[in-house]
Design a protein around this motif. Structure first.
Motif, PDB file in Angstrom:
ATOM      1  N   GLY A  21     -10.623   1.884   2.892  1.00 47.99           N
ATOM      2  CA  GLY A  21      -9.387   1.818   3.690  1.00 47.99           C
ATOM      3  C   GLY A  21      -8.433   2.949   3.334  1.00 47.99           C
ATOM      4  O   GLY A  21      -7.839   3.577   4.206  1.00 47.99           O
ATOM      5  N   THR A  22      -8.300   3.208   2.033  1.00 44.66           N
ATOM      6  CA  THR A  22      -7.408   4.281   1.589  1.00 44.66           C
ATOM      7  C   THR A  22      -7.906   5.629   2.103  1.00 44.66           C
ATOM      8  O   THR A  22      -7.143   6.443   2.620  1.00 44.66           O
ATOM      9  N   TYR A  23      -9.215   5.854   1.978  1.00 47.87           N
ATOM     10  CA  TYR A  23      -9.773   7.128   2.428  1.00 47.87           C
ATOM     11  C   TYR A  23      -9.525   7.342   3.925  1.00 47.87           C
ATOM     12  O   TYR A  23      -9.085   8.422   4.352  1.00 47.87           O
ATOM     13  N   PHE A  24      -9.762   6.294   4.721  1.00 45.14           N
ATOM     14  CA  PHE A  24      -9.601   6.496   6.164  1.00 45.14           C
ATOM     15  C   PHE A  24      -8.137   6.580   6.587  1.00 45.14           C
ATOM     16  O   PHE A  24      -7.817   7.248   7.577  1.00 45.14           O
ATOM     17  N   ALA A  25      -7.240   5.930   5.819  1.00 45.12           N
ATOM     18  CA  ALA A  25      -5.816   6.118   6.121  1.00 45.12           C
ATOM     19  C   ALA A  25      -5.452   7.592   5.931  1.00 45.12           C
ATOM     20  O   ALA A  25      -4.656   8.151   6.682  1.00 45.12           O
ATOM     21  N   ARG A  26      -6.068   8.236   4.956  1.00 45.73           N
ATOM     22  CA  ARG A  26      -5.742   9.636   4.665  1.00 45.73           C
ATOM     23  C   ARG A  26      -6.471  10.616   5.569  1.00 45.73           C
ATOM     24  O   ARG A  26      -6.000  11.721   5.802  1.00 45.73           O
ATOM     25  N   SER A  27      -7.663  10.239   6.010  1.00 46.03           N
ATOM     26  CA  SER A  27      -8.497  11.221   6.709  1.00 46.03           C
ATOM     27  C   SER A  27      -8.537  11.024   8.220  1.00 46.03           C
ATOM     28  O   SER A  27      -8.791  11.980   8.945  1.00 46.03           O
ATOM     29  N   SER A  28      -8.271   9.792   8.712  1.00 43.96           N
ATOM     30  CA  SER A  28      -8.600   9.488  10.106  1.00 43.96           C
ATOM     31  C   SER A  28      -7.930  10.447  11.081  1.00 43.96           C
ATOM     32  O   SER A  28      -8.582  10.970  11.989  1.00 43.96           O
ATOM     33  N   LEU A  29      -6.647  10.694  10.904  1.00 40.07           N
ATOM     34  CA  LEU A  29      -5.969  11.523  11.896  1.00 40.07           C
ATOM     35  C   LEU A  29      -6.353  12.990  11.747  1.00 40.07           C
ATOM     36  O   LEU A  29      -6.374  13.738  12.721  1.00 40.07           O
ATOM     37  N   MET A  70      -3.434  -3.996  -6.064  1.00 41.84           N
ATOM     38  CA  MET A  70      -4.749  -4.644  -6.095  1.00 41.84           C
ATOM     39  C   MET A  70      -4.987  -5.311  -7.450  1.00 41.84           C
ATOM     40  O   MET A  70      -5.397  -6.472  -7.535  1.00 41.84           O
ATOM     41  N   CYS A 126     -13.431  -2.137  -0.275  1.00 48.96           N
ATOM     42  CA  CYS A 126     -12.599  -2.156   0.937  1.00 48.96           C
ATOM     43  C   CYS A 126     -11.332  -1.333   0.713  1.00 48.96           C
ATOM     44  O   CYS A 126     -10.896  -0.585   1.598  1.00 48.96           O
ATOM     45  N   GLY A 127     -10.754  -1.474  -0.482  1.00 49.53           N
ATOM     46  CA  GLY A 127      -9.541  -0.702  -0.794  1.00 49.53           C
ATOM     47  C   GLY A 127      -9.826   0.788  -0.783  1.00 49.53           C
ATOM     48  O   GLY A 127      -9.049   1.580  -0.247  1.00 49.53           O
ATOM     49  N   ALA A 128     -10.967   1.185  -1.375  1.00 51.60           N
ATOM     50  CA  ALA A 128     -11.308   2.608  -1.446  1.00 51.60           C
ATOM     51  C   ALA A 128     -11.570   3.170  -0.054  1.00 51.60           C
ATOM     52  O   ALA A 128     -11.058   4.244   0.307  1.00 51.60           O
ATOM     53  N   PRO A 153      -9.070  15.061   2.381  1.00 49.41           N
ATOM     54  CA  PRO A 153      -8.145  13.925   2.504  1.00 49.41           C
ATOM     55  C   PRO A 153      -8.313  12.860   1.421  1.00 49.41           C
ATOM     56  O   PRO A 153      -7.372  12.116   1.165  1.00 49.41           O
ATOM     57  N   SER A 174      -1.654  12.284   7.145  1.00 51.90           N
ATOM     58  CA  SER A 174      -2.825  12.751   7.868  1.00 51.90           C
ATOM     59  C   SER A 174      -2.406  13.425   9.176  1.00 51.90           C
ATOM     60  O   SER A 174      -2.906  14.491   9.532  1.00 51.90           O
ATOM     61  N   LEU A 201      -4.254  -2.320   2.287  1.00 52.62           N
ATOM     62  CA  LEU A 201      -4.321  -1.520   3.518  1.00 52.62           C
ATOM     63  C   LEU A 201      -2.923  -1.280   4.083  1.00 52.62           C
ATOM     64  O   LEU A 201      -2.616  -0.175   4.559  1.00 52.62           O
ATOM     65  N   ASN A 259      -1.156   1.445   2.255  1.00 50.64           N
ATOM     66  CA  ASN A 259      -1.670   2.789   2.522  1.00 50.64           C
ATOM     67  C   ASN A 259      -1.462   3.267   3.950  1.00 50.64           C
ATOM     68  O   ASN A 259      -1.820   4.395   4.272  1.00 50.64           O
TER      69      ASN A 259
END
Lengths: 253, 105
Positions: free
Chosen positions: B16-24, A67, B12-14, A113, A94, A84, A87
């Motif tokens: 997106g990164t959080y949901f990549a780690r938490s979503s599943l 970034m 958006c980066g923050a 997470p 996850s 994105l 990542n």
């Protein structure tokens, strides 16, 4: 890394000490990386305070470095897409820890997470046999230790960056770090195919606007990796003909 | 990059990164991903990191602007990373190669 068996029933203090002892060997290599992210922030087209905020808010070395480095050389959406895509690999972490987190309280499922950098995942994935309370303690101790180290080192790089002369070519540090990370990430043949194809396609498309070559190269690499998986699976599958020698193809794996 | 664009990239980066780690972790109750998807995810890292390396190395100067010292630095860095699996030595070896080759050529 020390073994964990002695700690299975230990008090929380022992879990903390174990977690911190496990963190040290993985945190040391992260220090120069954080330093380079800080140096890159001083050369970034982003306002420096925003580049700094990537450390506490994004907390992802490769994504931060991309970034910070790409800002100013690509449009906003291209920067966001690159971050994105980088990542996406965290989805794998996850998925791997989802069964362990199922027994955690809701606040931990939402809060934990955020800290799942590569190193925290690597350590936590070895502790899934623990009780939910012990796992939580171990996870949060390693997570906060990495968070503290990272948020100390990135600003340090930002302080030193302006003093370093241009002739030291620190502008070239990001590709060198990414080259190292690429090699670290290759553990299987399909991953090597993905990296080689990703690299060559990105080279062929380097003139595309908005650094689009990164995403095009990544997609081509993932596709090539999937083809490689398919070919290897086919060659290592048991032959359909029962008369054939079942061990004849095993060498390819 | 303007302040508002940089802030948009940051948030958006923050997120997106959080949901990549938490979503599943948040969504995958009692199920697991298909094996083929999990294996494809394993190849995302190497593919995107290789593409980033090349794109950042060639930079906006184009292929004609690449110096010998830069290529040598990447090759040495790659070799050190593959052999020693150590990011610190990778960085030191890559930068040292860049400086030495730049001084010679």
């Amino acid at each position: 890394m020390t073994t964990t068996s002695e700690l299975e029933t230990g008090p929380q203090g022992r879990i903390d000490r174990q977690a911190l002892a496990d963190v040290v060997p993985l945190a040391i290599p992260a220090i120069p990386f954080g330093f380079v992210v800080g140096l890159a922030a001083t050369e970034s087209a982003m306002p420096q305070w925003i580049a700094w905020l990537t450390a506490p808010l994004v907390f992802a070395g490769a994504a931060q470095l991309a970034m910070i480095t790409l800002a100013g050389t690509a449009t906003l959406w291209a920067v966001i897409t690159a971050v994105l895509v980088i990542n996406t690999r965290h989805l794998m972490y996850s998925a791997a820890l989802a069964p362990t987190f199922r027994s955690q309280p809701r606040w931990m499922r939402w809060f934990g997470p955020f800290f799942m950098v590569d190193q925290v995942f690597a350590l936590a994935s070895l502790q899934t046999h623990r009780s939910p309370a012990e796992f939580r303690r171990y996870f949060l101790t390693t997570a906060l230790a990495f968070y503290a180290v990272w948020n100390a080192v990135v600003p340090l790089g930002m302080l030193v960056g302006p003093i370093v002369p241009d002739s030291w070519r620190l502008d070239y540090a990001p590709p060198i770090m990414f080259a190292g990370l690429t090699l670290f990430a290759i553990k299987r043949v399909p991953a090597a195919v993905a990296a080689i194809v990703g690299g060559f396609v990105s080279l062929a498309t380097v003139d595309l606007q908005d650094r689009l070559g990164i995403v095009v190269g990544a997609l081509a690499g993932v596709g090539a990796g999937a083809v490689a998986e398919w070919i290897i699976d086919r060659r290592s599958a048991p032959p359909a003909d029962p008369a054939a020698d079942p061990s004849s193809d095993e060498a390819v794996t | 990059m303007s302040t508002s664009a940089a802030l948009a990239a940051l948030f958006c980066g923050a997120i997106g990164t959080y949901f990549a780690r938490s979503s599943l972790i948040l969504l995958l109750a009692g199920r697991s991903l298909p094996a083929s998807v999990e294996r494809a995810l394993q190849n995302v890292g190497p593919a995107v990191l290789a593409a980033l390396t090349i794109n950042l190395a060639v930079g906006s100067s184009g292929l004609g602007g690449v110096e010998f010292a830069e290529v040598a630095a990447l090759v040495v860095a790659g070799g050190v990373a593959a052999w020693w699996k150590n990011l610190t030595w990778t960085f030191v070896a890559g930068m040292a190669t860049l400086w030495i080759c730049s001084a010679i050529t």
